[in-house]
Every structure is written in structure tokens, then in C-alpha cells.
Design an enzyme around this catalytic site. Structure first.
Site, PDB file in Angstrom:
ATOM      1  CE  LYS A 181     -34.489  10.802 -58.016  1.00  0.00           C
ATOM      2  NZ  LYS A 181     -34.886  10.003 -56.834  1.00  0.00           N
ATOM      3  CD  GLU A 256     -24.683  14.927 -43.591  1.00  0.00           C
ATOM      4  OE1 GLU A 256     -24.145  13.974 -42.996  1.00  0.00           O
ATOM      5  OE2 GLU A 256     -24.676  16.087 -43.154  1.00  0.00           O
ATOM      6  CB  CYS A 290     -26.970   7.301 -42.077  1.00  0.00           C
ATOM      7  SG  CYS A 290     -27.688   8.676 -41.187  1.00  0.00           S
ATOM      8  CD  GLU A 389     -24.779   2.249 -44.379  1.00  0.00           C
ATOM      9  OE1 GLU A 389     -24.677   2.411 -45.601  1.00  0.00           O
ATOM     10  OE2 GLU A 389     -25.093   3.151 -43.583  1.00  0.00           O
TER      11      GLU A 389
HETATM   12  P1  NAD Z   1     -28.837   5.651 -52.708  1.00  0.00           P
HETATM   13  O1  NAD Z   1     -27.495   6.249 -52.789  1.00  0.00           O
HETATM   14  O2  NAD Z   1     -29.140   4.472 -53.505  1.00  0.00           O
HETATM   15  O3  NAD Z   1     -29.962   6.734 -53.102  1.00  0.00           O
HETATM   16  C1  NAD Z   1     -30.039   7.993 -52.470  1.00  0.00           C
HETATM   17  C2  NAD Z   1     -30.658   8.979 -53.433  1.00  0.00           C
HETATM   18  O4  NAD Z   1     -29.789   9.146 -54.542  1.00  0.00           O
HETATM   19  C3  NAD Z   1     -32.009   8.550 -54.002  1.00  0.00           C
HETATM   20  O5  NAD Z   1     -32.846   9.702 -54.109  1.00  0.00           O
HETATM   21  C4  NAD Z   1     -31.651   8.067 -55.395  1.00  0.00           C
HETATM   22  O6  NAD Z   1     -32.699   8.199 -56.315  1.00  0.00           O
HETATM   23  C5  NAD Z   1     -30.522   9.020 -55.742  1.00  0.00           C
HETATM   24  N1  NAD Z   1     -29.614   8.509 -56.783  1.00  0.00           N
HETATM   25  C6  NAD Z   1     -29.337   7.220 -57.127  1.00  0.00           C
HETATM   26  N2  NAD Z   1     -28.442   7.179 -58.145  1.00  0.00           N
HETATM   27  C7  NAD Z   1     -28.138   8.463 -58.445  1.00  0.00           C
HETATM   28  C8  NAD Z   1     -27.264   9.073 -59.388  1.00  0.00           C
HETATM   29  N3  NAD Z   1     -26.526   8.357 -60.231  1.00  0.00           N
HETATM   30  N4  NAD Z   1     -27.184  10.419 -59.400  1.00  0.00           N
HETATM   31  C9  NAD Z   1     -27.897  11.178 -58.534  1.00  0.00           C
HETATM   32  N5  NAD Z   1     -28.760  10.654 -57.640  1.00  0.00           N
HETATM   33  C10 NAD Z   1     -28.871   9.319 -57.575  1.00  0.00           C
HETATM   34  O7  NAD Z   1     -29.052   5.417 -51.164  1.00  0.00           O
HETATM   35  P2  NAD Z   1     -30.290   4.731 -50.488  1.00  0.00           P
HETATM   36  O8  NAD Z   1     -30.159   3.271 -50.674  1.00  0.00           O
HETATM   37  O9  NAD Z   1     -31.535   5.410 -50.919  1.00  0.00           O
HETATM   38  O10 NAD Z   1     -30.057   5.150 -48.960  1.00  0.00           O
HETATM   39  C11 NAD Z   1     -29.323   4.380 -48.119  1.00  0.00           C
HETATM   40  C12 NAD Z   1     -27.965   4.988 -47.882  1.00  0.00           C
HETATM   41  O11 NAD Z   1     -28.089   6.342 -47.447  1.00  0.00           O
HETATM   42  C13 NAD Z   1     -27.209   4.291 -46.794  1.00  0.00           C
HETATM   43  O12 NAD Z   1     -25.887   4.095 -47.200  1.00  0.00           O
HETATM   44  C14 NAD Z   1     -27.273   5.270 -45.627  1.00  0.00           C
HETATM   45  O13 NAD Z   1     -26.257   5.154 -44.693  1.00  0.00           O
HETATM   46  C15 NAD Z   1     -27.260   6.561 -46.311  1.00  0.00           C
HETATM   47  N6  NAD Z   1     -27.842   7.609 -45.461  1.00  0.00           N
HETATM   48  C16 NAD Z   1     -27.013   8.528 -44.898  1.00  0.00           C
HETATM   49  C17 NAD Z   1     -27.521   9.499 -44.042  1.00  0.00           C
HETATM   50  C18 NAD Z   1     -26.628  10.536 -43.412  1.00  0.00           C
HETATM   51  O14 NAD Z   1     -27.120  11.553 -42.936  1.00  0.00           O
HETATM   52  N7  NAD Z   1     -25.317  10.341 -43.372  1.00  0.00           N
HETATM   53  C19 NAD Z   1     -28.889   9.536 -43.777  1.00  0.00           C
HETATM   54  C20 NAD Z   1     -29.699   8.572 -44.369  1.00  0.00           C
HETATM   55  C21 NAD Z   1     -29.152   7.619 -45.225  1.00  0.00           C
END
Ligand code: NAD
Length: 487
Positions: A181, A256, A290, A389
Site C-alpha cells: 500500500k 520504521e 526520516c 520532527e
Molecule cells: P504517514 O504515517 O502519514 O503515512 C505512511 C503510510 O501509512 C502511507 O502509505 C499512508 O497511506 C499509510 N496510512 C495512513 N493512515 C493509516 C492507517 N490508519 N492505517 C494504515 N496505514 C495508514 O507518514 P507520512 O507522512 O507518509 O511519512 C512521513 C513519516 O514517515 C515521517 O514521520 C518520517 O520520519 C517517517 N519515515 C520513516 C522512515 C524510516 O525508515 N524510519 C522512512 C521514511 C519516512
């Protein structure tokens, strides 16, 4: 959007069982190009019914050709897919630049990284093996690694190709079948990748992609009773919801999550070598990384020198449309821009001092999601800009007195993803590496996530489990112990 405008956009269905399929509910989500605010494409608005189809296709793949393949055969398919990805580098890089807003050079580097993950895990597929264990006389006991079954992969928008590569590469190498997804903000390269992998020989159903909203498709995937492992990369808040949903089915989860990673510079460090790392590792991908080093901690004696050095680097930074291929592109969306702007407003209200800024080029499209790269100095450690963040091109810099204070500051946020330490004192390098709370520590370098070969993941609110490197393969497998009595 008018009906006419919507009809002109390319439409992507879900990729299920080797075919493009419209969402069961028939809806679409519009993707926007953050460089100029124009509509880019339509993606299927998948929901629970679509996830159901994808999980069934993955189950069928496991009981079909994919499930019968040897580890060596799986490895060869990953290797062929890696080569096919590189052949389509121009298309993939252009799409990633338009979709995420990242400069073309960075987008090309992401394609190369995706190919490298597939190469690495393709080569590793037949190198994972169990052990024989000493036990009672008359027994032979051994362990074998088996795939979990169907793995769910929830991917964020900041590095769609890289994060897909690290999680899917390891999962497929171990013989799982996957349902992915991607994020609703940016996912075109993941959809194109599904086509490329299928054409390169990945059997139907081994990889399925369902697009749509997190609260619909994402929630349906993480709570599906026939998903056997969930790999989630994204925000800490969503990570909690995903872990809670998976807990109802008692399945393992890799999280992650976010970070507020520091780089710590002591007075004995090679400052000239450190300066580009201090700036670039914080601002790469417009700070939407991240592992971005969003906090810079500098020993008192060289504090002013480092602030001035970073300011000189900032002065040379140019931000503009992704396809202009400058140092920085826009942030991913208007929504992300307003989140980052709310921190800038808070900084202004609290009188935080700006030490340096980059430039948004003249003529950058008015509706692009541009934010001037900004460095704030002397930020109090407890301030939101030093604790939370931000996920934008914003860094903070603050002084410290000695090693003890550096460790206390480094560990003072809820996160623990990556830490950089700059010092020429060998004993201090090891003391610091042990004392900081982080999943990766870089001494006299900073990898912004590190290489494909290096295990990666967090502690505290940055998550748990490890991806990347050989270590990830064990996370995508379950260990079975077989005890044979033979007298
Ligand atoms: P997000 O949590 O909003 O979304 C991430 C994913 O989760 C998307 O595909 C989204 O559609 C899905 N999602 C949203 N709500 C959901 C739910 N209720 N159930 C299941 N899936 C759901 O994050 P974002 O804004 O897309 O990404 C930014 C964040 O990701 C930042 O906090 C960043 O630090 C983190 N990040 C971490 C890493 C790592 O490896 N540690 C890498 C990249 C990004």
C-alpha cells in the site's frame, strides 16, 4: 477538477495478480505535482474489497509457482528485476521527480538504490540457512527459516522507491508474497515497478499493489486476518495504529518511524570535512528524510565558527522545480508546506534567531510547495523546533560544553534513529557510540540512512525491527525448530 481535466489525466488501477484492475468501488485519488501545483495523475481509491482481492492473489501465488520456487530461482528473478529497473531509469526518475518533487539527480539516485536493494537481496536469497543444535543422544535437531506467508508493506511518500526496495526485496527473497500500500501523496514509481517486476518474470500474485487512502486501504491491510507480517514506514502516530491493528491478529510488525537525529561536533573535529554533511544530511529531499540530521550540536569553543561555516553553505543553496535539478525541490504537498510553516510561525512568535537561509529561485512556480531552507541558532533544547520532527528544510543548531552534556542533549528527544559524531579522539568515538540512543551511529561521517548493506531502524519512538542489510532477511522469516528422534 473539471470532468474534462480529469479525463485528460493518466489513470492507474491497482496491480493485482499480474493485472491492472480498477478499484472495486470505482473511485480515484488525484496526485499533484508539488513543483507547480498541477494535477499529475489519478490513482485507484482502493478499499477493503481491493485488499481482499490482493491478499487472495498473494495466497494463491504461495500455493502456486512462486511458492514452489527454490531460493536460487527467486534470487535470479530479483536480479533480473534489478536490471530491468535500471533500463527504465529515465522514466522512473522523471515520475519520482514529478510526484515527490525531488530534484532529478536525487530521483535517479533513488532508482539506482532500488536496483541495488534487488541486487543485494537477490544475491542473498540462497545464503540464509539454519543450524544444527546439540541436544540429547538419539536426536538430531535443526532450525530452518521459513517465509511468514503474505506480508503487508505500507510505504510513505518521501522515498517510495528506496523504501519499497528495502522492504519488498527482503520479503520476496525469503519467499513471502506481498501486498503493498503506497502513500496517497506519491506512488507512481511503485505502480510502474509492479509492471517492470512482472515483465521481468515475477509470477502473478507475488507482488500486488493497492493504492488509496491510509484510513481505508492502509487500515484494511494492517488489520487483515490473513496478513502474516506488516512492515510499516511512516509517522509514529500511524505506526501506533498499525501496530494495534496487527496485534489483534497477533502478527509481527516492523515499525520504521520518524526521527530528530543529531550530529554532534566536538572542538577537535575536522570542521571543513564535516560542514557539507552537517548541511546536506539535514536538507536532502527538502528535509523530508526520516534520518535527516535536523539537530546540530556543537562544542562551545568552535560554535561560532561552525554557525558561520554552515551559513556559507546555506547561502549557496538553491531551491526550485524538481526538473530544474537544483539543490532542493519543493516539499511534497501544500499540506506538508503548511505543517512546516506552522513551525516557522512558532519560531517567529518565540523569537528564535535565524542563522542562515537558502534561496528559492526567481520564477519558481507560484503554486509550488516551496519553503526557504532555514537554520535556527541557540534553540532551547526543550523547544518544539528542537524536539519534534518537522519534515521540512529546517535545522536547529545549539552549543554544548562537554561530552556529558552532548550525550544528554542527543538523548533528550522521544526519538532514536540515527546519530552522527565528529571528533578525532578515538576513545571518545567509542564512548559516544555506546552512549547515544540510536539505531545507527556514524563517526566522522553521516549516511542519512546509510547503505543498502547496513541494518537500519530505530529505538524509542523511532520504531523497532531492522530493515536493510542481511539482518532484514531474518525479520521476513520465521524460525522453525525440527527435532528428530532416531535412537
Ligand atoms: P504517514 O504515517 O502519514 O503515512 C505512511 C503510510 O501509512 C502511507 O502509505 C499512508 O497511506 C499509510 N496510512 C495512513 N493512515 C493509516 C492507517 N490508519 N492505517 C494504515 N496505514 C495508514 O507518514 P507520512 O507522512 O507518509 O511519512 C512521513 C513519516 O514517515 C515521517 O514521520 C518520517 O520520519 C517517517 N519515515 C520513516 C522512515 C524510516 O525508515 N524510519 C522512512 C521514511 C519516512
Amino acid at each position: 477538477m473539471t470532468e474534462q481535466a480529469s479525463a485528460a489525466l493518466k489513470r492507474y488501477g491497482n496491480f493485482i495478480n499480474g493485472c491492472w484492475q480498477d478499484a472495486c468501488g470505482g473511485g480515484y485519488v488525484t496526485l499533484t505535482n508539488p513543483s507547480d501545483g498541477t494535477d499529475l495523475a489519478l490513482i485507484a481509491r482502493g478499499r477493503a474489497d481491493d485488499i481482499e482481492l490482493a491478499v487472495t492473489a498473494a495466497r494463491d501465488a504461495l500455493s502456486g509457482i512462486w511458492g514452489q520456487m527454490t531460493a536460487t530461482e527467486r534470487g535470479r528473478i530479483l536480479h533480473k528485476t534489478s536490471q530491468a529497473v535500471l533500463q527504465e531509469i529515465d522514466l522512473l526518475a522523471k515520475l519520482e521527480a514529478q510526484d515527490v518533487g525531488k530534484p532529478l539527480t536525487q530521483a535517479r539516485a533513488d532508482v539506482v538504490a532500488l536496483a541495488r536493494y534487488l541486487e543485494f537481496y537477490g544475491a542473498a536469497a540462497d545464503k540464509v540457512h539454519g543450524e544444527t543444535l546439540p541436544y540429547q543422544n538419539g536426536f538430531t535437531v535443526l532450525t530452518v527459516y521459513e517465509p511468514h506467508g503474505v506480508t503487508g508493506h505500507i510505504i510513505p511518500w518521501n522515498y517510495p522507491m528506496q523504501i519499497l526496495g528495502r522492504s519488498l526485496g527482503a520479503a520476496l527473497a525469503m519467499g513471502n508474497a506481498a501486498v503493498v500500500k503506497p502513500a496517497e501523496e506519491a506512488c507512481l514509481t511503485i505502480l510502474e515497478f509492479a509492471r517492470i517486476a512482472h515483465q521481468a518474470g515475477l509470477p502473478a500474485g507475488a507482488l500486488n499493489v493497492v493504492t488509496g487512502l491510509g484510513a481505508e486501504a492502509g487500515a484494511a491491510l494492517s488489520s487483515h486476518p490473513q496478513i502474516n507480517h506488516v512492515s510499516f514506514t511512516g509517522s509514529s502516530r500511524t505506526g501506533e495504529a498499525v501496530q494495534a491493528a496487527a496485534a489483534k491478529n497477533a502478527v509481527p510488525v516492523t515499525l520504521e518511524l520518524g526521527g530528530k537525529s543529531p550530529q554532534i561536533l566536538f572542538a577537535d573535529a575536522d570542521i571543513e570535512r564535516a560542514l557539507p554533511f552537517l548541511v546536506n544530511a539535514g536538507l536532502q529531499n527538502a528535509g523530508q528524510t526520516c534520518s535527516a540530521s535536523s539537530r546540530i550540536l556543537v562544542q562551545n569553543e568552535v560554535y561560532e565558527q561552525v554557525v558561520a561555516g554552515m551559513a556559507a553553505h546555506y547561502a549557496a543553496l538553491k531551491m526550485g522545480p524538481a526538473e530544474a535539478d537544483l539543490n532542493l525541490g519543493p516539499v511534497v504537498s501544500e499540506r506538508q508546506k503548511s505543517i512546516v510553516e506552522s513551525y516557522l510561525q512558532l519560531a517567529e512568535k518565540d523569537g528564535l534567531q535565524i542563522a542562515a537561509q537558502g534561496t528559492i529561485i526567481a520564477g519558481a512556480p507560484q503554486h509550488g510547495a516551496y519553503i526557504r531552507p532555514t537554520l535556527f541558532r541557540d534553540v532551547p533544547p526543550e523547544h518544539a523546533l528542537a524536539q519534534e520532527e518537522i519534515f521540512g528544510p529546517i535545522q536547529v543548531i545549539m552549543p554544548f560544553k562537554d561530552e556529558a552534556e552532548a550525550v544528554a542533549l542527543a538523548n533528550s528527544t522521544p526519538y532514536g534513529l540515527v546519530c552522527g559524531v565528529w571528533t578525532s579522539d578515538g576513545a571518545r568515538q567509542f564512548r559516544m557510540a555506546h552512549a547515544v540512543q540510536a539505531g545507527q551511529v556514524f563517526i566522522n561521517n553521516y549516511g542519512a540512512g546509510g547503505g543498502v548493506e547496513l541494518p537500519f531502524g530505530g529505538v524509542k519512538r523511532s520504531g523497532h525491527g531492522r530493515e536493510k542489510g542481511f539482518e532484514a532477511l531474518y525479520g521476513f522469516a520465521t524460525l522453525k525448530t525440527i527435532s528428530v528422534y532416531h535412537g
